[in-house]
Motif scaffolding. Structure first.
Motif, mmCIF file in Angstrom:
data_model
loop_
_atom_site.group_PDB
_atom_site.id
_atom_site.type_symbol
_atom_site.label_atom_id
_atom_site.label_comp_id
_atom_site.label_asym_id
_atom_site.label_seq_id
_atom_site.Cartn_x
_atom_site.Cartn_y
_atom_site.Cartn_z
ATOM 1 N N LEU A 273 0.827 -1.207 0.000
ATOM 2 C CA LEU A 273 0.000 0.000 0.000
ATOM 3 C C LEU A 273 0.861 1.257 0.000
ATOM 4 O O LEU A 273 0.602 2.211 -0.752
ATOM 5 C CB LEU A 273 -0.934 -0.005 1.211
ATOM 6 C CG LEU A 273 -1.809 1.247 1.385
ATOM 7 C CD1 LEU A 273 -2.731 1.431 0.182
ATOM 8 C CD2 LEU A 273 -2.615 1.173 2.685
ATOM 9 N N VAL A 274 1.904 1.273 0.825
ATOM 10 C CA VAL A 274 2.809 2.424 0.845
ATOM 11 C C VAL A 274 3.470 2.607 -0.516
ATOM 12 O O VAL A 274 3.612 3.730 -1.018
ATOM 13 C CB VAL A 274 3.874 2.250 1.954
ATOM 14 C CG1 VAL A 274 4.953 3.329 1.851
ATOM 15 C CG2 VAL A 274 3.214 2.302 3.331
ATOM 16 N N ALA A 275 3.868 1.500 -1.147
ATOM 17 C CA ALA A 275 4.473 1.577 -2.477
ATOM 18 C C ALA A 275 3.508 2.218 -3.478
ATOM 19 O O ALA A 275 3.910 3.055 -4.302
ATOM 20 C CB ALA A 275 4.885 0.185 -2.951
ATOM 21 N N PHE A 276 2.234 1.850 -3.413
ATOM 22 C CA PHE A 276 1.241 2.440 -4.314
ATOM 23 C C PHE A 276 1.077 3.930 -4.052
ATOM 24 O O PHE A 276 1.015 4.741 -4.996
ATOM 25 C CB PHE A 276 -0.089 1.714 -4.147
ATOM 26 C CG PHE A 276 -1.204 2.255 -5.013
ATOM 27 C CD1 PHE A 276 -1.185 2.044 -6.382
ATOM 28 C CD2 PHE A 276 -2.254 2.960 -4.462
ATOM 29 C CE1 PHE A 276 -2.201 2.538 -7.197
ATOM 30 C CE2 PHE A 276 -3.273 3.454 -5.259
ATOM 31 C CZ PHE A 276 -3.250 3.250 -6.629
ATOM 32 N N LEU A 277 1.015 4.309 -2.786
ATOM 33 C CA LEU A 277 0.851 5.722 -2.449
ATOM 34 C C LEU A 277 2.062 6.540 -2.882
ATOM 35 O O LEU A 277 1.922 7.675 -3.359
ATOM 36 C CB LEU A 277 0.610 5.877 -0.939
ATOM 37 C CG LEU A 277 -0.691 5.246 -0.413
ATOM 38 C CD1 LEU A 277 -0.770 5.387 1.108
ATOM 39 C CD2 LEU A 277 -1.914 5.880 -1.076
ATOM 40 N N VAL A 278 3.262 5.984 -2.730
ATOM 41 C CA VAL A 278 4.476 6.681 -3.180
ATOM 42 C C VAL A 278 4.428 6.885 -4.688
ATOM 43 O O VAL A 278 4.786 7.956 -5.197
ATOM 44 C CB VAL A 278 5.736 5.888 -2.762
ATOM 45 C CG1 VAL A 278 6.989 6.453 -3.445
ATOM 46 C CG2 VAL A 278 5.912 5.921 -1.249
ATOM 47 N N LEU A 279 3.982 5.870 -5.418
ATOM 48 C CA LEU A 279 3.906 5.993 -6.874
ATOM 49 C C LEU A 279 2.896 7.062 -7.280
ATOM 50 O O LEU A 279 3.189 7.926 -8.124
ATOM 51 C CB LEU A 279 3.517 4.647 -7.497
ATOM 52 C CG LEU A 279 3.429 4.624 -9.024
ATOM 53 C CD1 LEU A 279 4.805 4.829 -9.641
ATOM 54 C CD2 LEU A 279 2.815 3.312 -9.509
ATOM 55 N N VAL A 280 1.714 7.033 -6.684
ATOM 56 C CA VAL A 280 0.674 8.012 -7.023
ATOM 57 C C VAL A 280 1.118 9.422 -6.638
ATOM 58 O O VAL A 280 0.742 10.406 -7.299
ATOM 59 C CB VAL A 280 -0.655 7.635 -6.342
ATOM 60 C CG1 VAL A 280 -1.702 8.723 -6.531
ATOM 61 C CG2 VAL A 280 -1.179 6.311 -6.891
ATOM 62 N N ALA A 281 1.950 9.547 -5.605
ATOM 63 C CA ALA A 281 2.438 10.865 -5.190
ATOM 64 C C ALA A 281 3.225 11.556 -6.286
ATOM 65 O O ALA A 281 3.351 12.785 -6.283
ATOM 66 C CB ALA A 281 3.315 10.719 -3.934
ATOM 67 N N ALA A 282 3.745 10.780 -7.256
ATOM 68 C CA ALA A 282 4.497 11.377 -8.359
ATOM 69 C C ALA A 282 3.623 12.318 -9.190
ATOM 70 O O ALA A 282 4.155 13.206 -9.871
ATOM 71 C CB ALA A 282 5.087 10.283 -9.245
ATOM 72 N N PHE A 283 2.296 12.157 -9.142
ATOM 73 C CA PHE A 283 1.410 13.067 -9.864
ATOM 74 C C PHE A 283 1.421 14.468 -9.249
ATOM 75 O O PHE A 283 1.044 15.444 -9.906
ATOM 76 C CB PHE A 283 -0.027 12.543 -9.854
ATOM 77 C CG PHE A 283 -0.296 11.498 -10.905
ATOM 78 C CD1 PHE A 283 -0.301 11.830 -12.240
ATOM 79 C CD2 PHE A 283 -0.555 10.180 -10.542
ATOM 80 C CE1 PHE A 283 -0.556 10.872 -13.221
ATOM 81 C CE2 PHE A 283 -0.818 9.224 -11.508
ATOM 82 C CZ PHE A 283 -0.812 9.571 -12.854
ATOM 83 N N PHE A 284 1.838 14.580 -8.007
ATOM 84 C CA PHE A 284 1.670 15.831 -7.270
ATOM 85 C C PHE A 284 2.983 16.542 -6.956
ATOM 86 O O PHE A 284 2.981 17.527 -6.222
ATOM 87 C CB PHE A 284 0.906 15.553 -5.969
ATOM 88 C CG PHE A 284 -0.398 14.841 -6.193
ATOM 89 C CD1 PHE A 284 -1.506 15.516 -6.665
ATOM 90 C CD2 PHE A 284 -0.518 13.476 -5.954
ATOM 91 C CE1 PHE A 284 -2.707 14.869 -6.888
ATOM 92 C CE2 PHE A 284 -1.713 12.811 -6.172
ATOM 93 C CZ PHE A 284 -2.815 13.507 -6.642
ATOM 94 N N VAL A 285 4.108 16.063 -7.494
ATOM 95 C CA VAL A 285 5.377 16.754 -7.290
ATOM 96 C C VAL A 285 5.568 17.781 -8.391
ATOM 97 O O VAL A 285 4.899 17.738 -9.435
ATOM 98 C CB VAL A 285 6.565 15.760 -7.263
ATOM 99 C CG1 VAL A 285 6.424 14.817 -6.085
ATOM 100 C CG2 VAL A 285 6.649 14.985 -8.574
ATOM 101 N N GLY A 286 6.498 18.697 -8.187
ATOM 102 C CA GLY A 286 6.642 19.847 -9.063
ATOM 103 C C GLY A 286 6.892 19.512 -10.516
ATOM 104 O O GLY A 286 6.278 20.095 -11.425
ATOM 105 N N ASP A 287 7.798 18.565 -10.791
ATOM 106 C CA ASP A 287 8.127 18.267 -12.189
ATOM 107 C C ASP A 287 7.268 17.160 -12.774
ATOM 108 O O ASP A 287 7.487 16.727 -13.902
ATOM 109 C CB ASP A 287 9.612 17.910 -12.317
ATOM 110 C CG ASP A 287 9.985 16.676 -11.506
ATOM 111 O OD1 ASP A 287 9.184 16.283 -10.639
ATOM 112 O OD2 ASP A 287 11.066 16.111 -11.741
ATOM 113 N N GLY A 288 6.279 16.690 -12.023
ATOM 114 C CA GLY A 288 5.318 15.739 -12.553
ATOM 115 C C GLY A 288 5.787 14.300 -12.501
ATOM 116 O O GLY A 288 6.912 13.994 -12.110
ATOM 117 N N PRO A 289 4.911 13.380 -12.938
ATOM 118 C CA PRO A 289 5.233 11.949 -12.897
ATOM 119 C C PRO A 289 6.304 11.589 -13.914
ATOM 120 O O PRO A 289 6.544 12.333 -14.866
ATOM 121 C CB PRO A 289 3.897 11.283 -13.227
ATOM 122 C CG PRO A 289 3.116 12.316 -13.970
ATOM 123 C CD PRO A 289 3.549 13.639 -13.423
#
Length: 587
Positions: free
Chosen positions: A134-150
């Motif tokens: 679950l943490v791995a999935f959340l870390v991956l999805v978090a890439a949508f919300f960082v400054g330079d994008g996924p």
């Protein structure tokens, strides 16, 4: 072989221990399936966005500009953001759907019950494996919300662009690092799960449950665990080395003299091909980590509705073992365009063709089981038949790609996209659907609607052929994959076909709402299910629906028969259950 006489842990008390941080393998299995359900919905939405852009590249997508003002300003997807969507779609589907649901989800719930155990061998490790996933999935999805994008490097994350950092362009900064961290965590979780599956299968079988008497789905989960134990043990250090290249200045995958964005990279001595070798040594076994549980599920379900024993059970198990072994000999066929020596390409081509033999034999065993059977056309049976159809349709195109000379032309085209979506994606999903409709009465104690299930099957079956079969034609026509638009080049005549595929994809995705409604309605208000609604033989059907905390109410079953006792006459009907003391001679 040993028999458990006491549960590994006390019954849970309180909401958190019962439903959230549970040690019960059944709750953990449902948690994995729920996570996969969230992941598949996410991945499907990403595919819709890509397909819409390919069909109408200049048309704004309402609301997307607010979600990603940089990647889709005004709602129109940029080429970079298209690659990011493709990367996240592929990563989510391969790891968090096709690996998580059929293996970790159904395997966690049913493997202990099918071997007569009260729980997994290591319940706390089992719980840990889910929460790390679950943490791995959340870390991956978090890439949508960082400054330079996924990230936009594809689900394969080829070096050196994935290794050098933000110099490689948008999406190759923090987003790519989060991708590597996510996959590293996922590997840790899968290694923990594989160890648990292997130990449970070998050490916790109940009295009379020899290896020869194990259900075919249990065999598939066990063999998949062995594959995963080796494959994820290679991918995890590869991802760690990738992270070190990105943040610690090492040069595992970055060669000397590399100039990116007019900047000489401060690295030397690395090899981009090393990443490809490490990744694909994991990547091709991963195909079978996704599909072998489906093999087991189909082999488990077909005899139930054919009302006859599966043809050649020992041959089936031997073929699964052969596929597992051969899966580690073919990784180089993903690298025919990497500059590989032609002699090496030939060496990898041979086992690629050989591995089709056990897969073909398994398919013939399924067809032989169906032949002359009194087949009951329930929803699980229909999805089993659909599995055979799409697996064969996708597998035939693999013969073309196994030839280096042909693959040189087809490798970078939609032909490959159609091939692996049929074999690895759609077939695995049909296995998941078959397992869900088949085991839902046992998991939830309620029956899913057969009418809605059959509508779901036929709309999905027609839809996936409309989506992925035309991609083979696109590939033969030279349609390059990973391009975000085809408006100004020789592929412009292909746009009408892309629009057809997009409409079919939206249609097929909408059909999945029938499944979602059916699943939610069943869990909340579906009709009560009897303990054995399908008249099946394996141990999960000899306990209540849903099973009690320790699976068998404190009375471990004693196994007298194999899982394949159909077609005879007994006190129960035309089958003999594994735990029945009745003589097998009647079957």
């Amino acid at each position: 072989m040993t028999q458990t006489t006491a549960h590994h842990h006390a019954p849970p008390r309180g909401f958190l221990r019962t439903h959230v941080f549970s040690l019960d393998h059944k709750v953990i299995g449902k948690q994995y399936l729920d996570l996969a359900l969230v992941a598949v919905c996410t991945g499907m939405v990403l595919s819709w966005l890509m397909r819409f852009h390919l069909a109408w590249p200049e048309t704004p997508i309402p609301g997307l500009g607010r979600v990603s003002p940089t990647g889709a300003a005004g709602g129109v997807i940029t080429p970079e953001y298209y690659l990011a969507l493709m990367t996240m779609h592929g990563t989510i589907m391969v790891f968090f759907v096709l690996t998580t649901a059929p293996f970790a989800g159904f395997g966690n719930y049913f493997l202990p019950i099918q071997v007569g155990a009260e729980d997994m061998a290591f319940p706390r490790i089992n719980m840990t494996s889910f929460w790390v996933t679950l943490v791995a999935f959340l870390v991956l999805v978090a890439a949508f919300f960082v400054g330079d994008g996924p990230p936009l490097s594809g689900w394969t994350a080829y070096a050196p662009l994935s290794a050098v950092g933000k110099d490689a362009g948008p999406g190759q900064g923090v987003g790519q690092t989060l991708w590597a961290v996510s996959i590293t965590l996922f590997c840790v979780a899968q290694l923990l799960g594989a160890l648990n599956f292997i130990t449970t299968t070998l050490d916790l079988r109940t009295k009379g449950m020899s290896l020869a008497r194990m259900p075919y789905s249990t065999w598939a989960w066990f063999i998949t665990s062995v594959i995963g134990l080796i494959a994820f043990a290679v991918l995890m250090p590869a991802c760690i080395l990738l992270i070190l290249d990105r943040v610690a200045g090492t040069s595992f995958f970055i060669p000397a003299g590399l100039v990116i964005s007019d900047r000489l990279q401060p690295h030397s001595g690395g090899s981009p091909l090393l990443w490809q070798h490490l990744f694909w040594f994991f990547g091709h076994p991963e195909v079978y980590i996704a599909i072998l549980p489906g093999f087991g599920i189909i082999s488990h379900i077909l005899p139930v509705f054919a009302r006859k024993p599966l043809l050649g059970p020992r041959v089936l198990i031997a073929c699964l073992v052969a596929i597992a072994f051969l899966s580690y000999t073919v990784w180089g066929h993903h690298m025919f365009l990497s500059g590989m020596n032609p002699f090496s390409a030939t060496l990898f081509s041979v086992p690629t063709l050989i591995i089709t033999i056990p897969a073909t034999i398994v398919t013939l065993l399924w067809i032989g089981t169906i032949y002359g059977a009194r087949l009951r056309f329930t929803t699980p049976a229909l999805f089993c038949l659909g599995f055979v159809s799409v697996f064969v349709s996708g597998g035939i195109s693999g013969f073309f790609l196994a030839q280096p000379s042909i693959d040189t032309y087809l490798h970078g085209t939609y032909f490959v996209v159609g091939h692996f979506h049929f074999v690895m994606g759609v077939a695995a999903m049909f296995g998941i659907f078959a397992g869900t409709y088949f085991w839902a009465p046992k998991m939830f104690g309620r029956l899913m609607s057969e009418t809605l299930g059959k509508w779901h099957f036929w709309l999905t079956f027609i839809g996936v052929y409309c989506v992925f079969m035309p991609m083979h034609y696109l590939g033969l026509a030279g349609n390059v994959r990973r391009y975000s638009a085809f408006t100004d080049d020789y592929l412009k005549p292909m746009i009408p076909l892309h629009r057809f595929i997009t409409i079919a994809a939206l249609f097929t995705g909408a059909a999945q709402l029938i499944f979602l409604f059916n699943l939610v309605w069943t869990r909340l208000r579906g009709p009560k299910a009897p303990d054995n609604p399908w008249e099946a033989t394996t141990l999960e059907w000899s306990t209540s629906s849903p099973p009690p905390f320790d699976n068998f109410g404190g009375r471990p079953p004693v196994v007298h028969h194999g899982p394949n006792e159909y077609g005879g006459n007994s006190a129960a009907g035309d089958y003999v259950m594994q735990a029945s003391p009745e003589s097998a001679a009647v079957a």
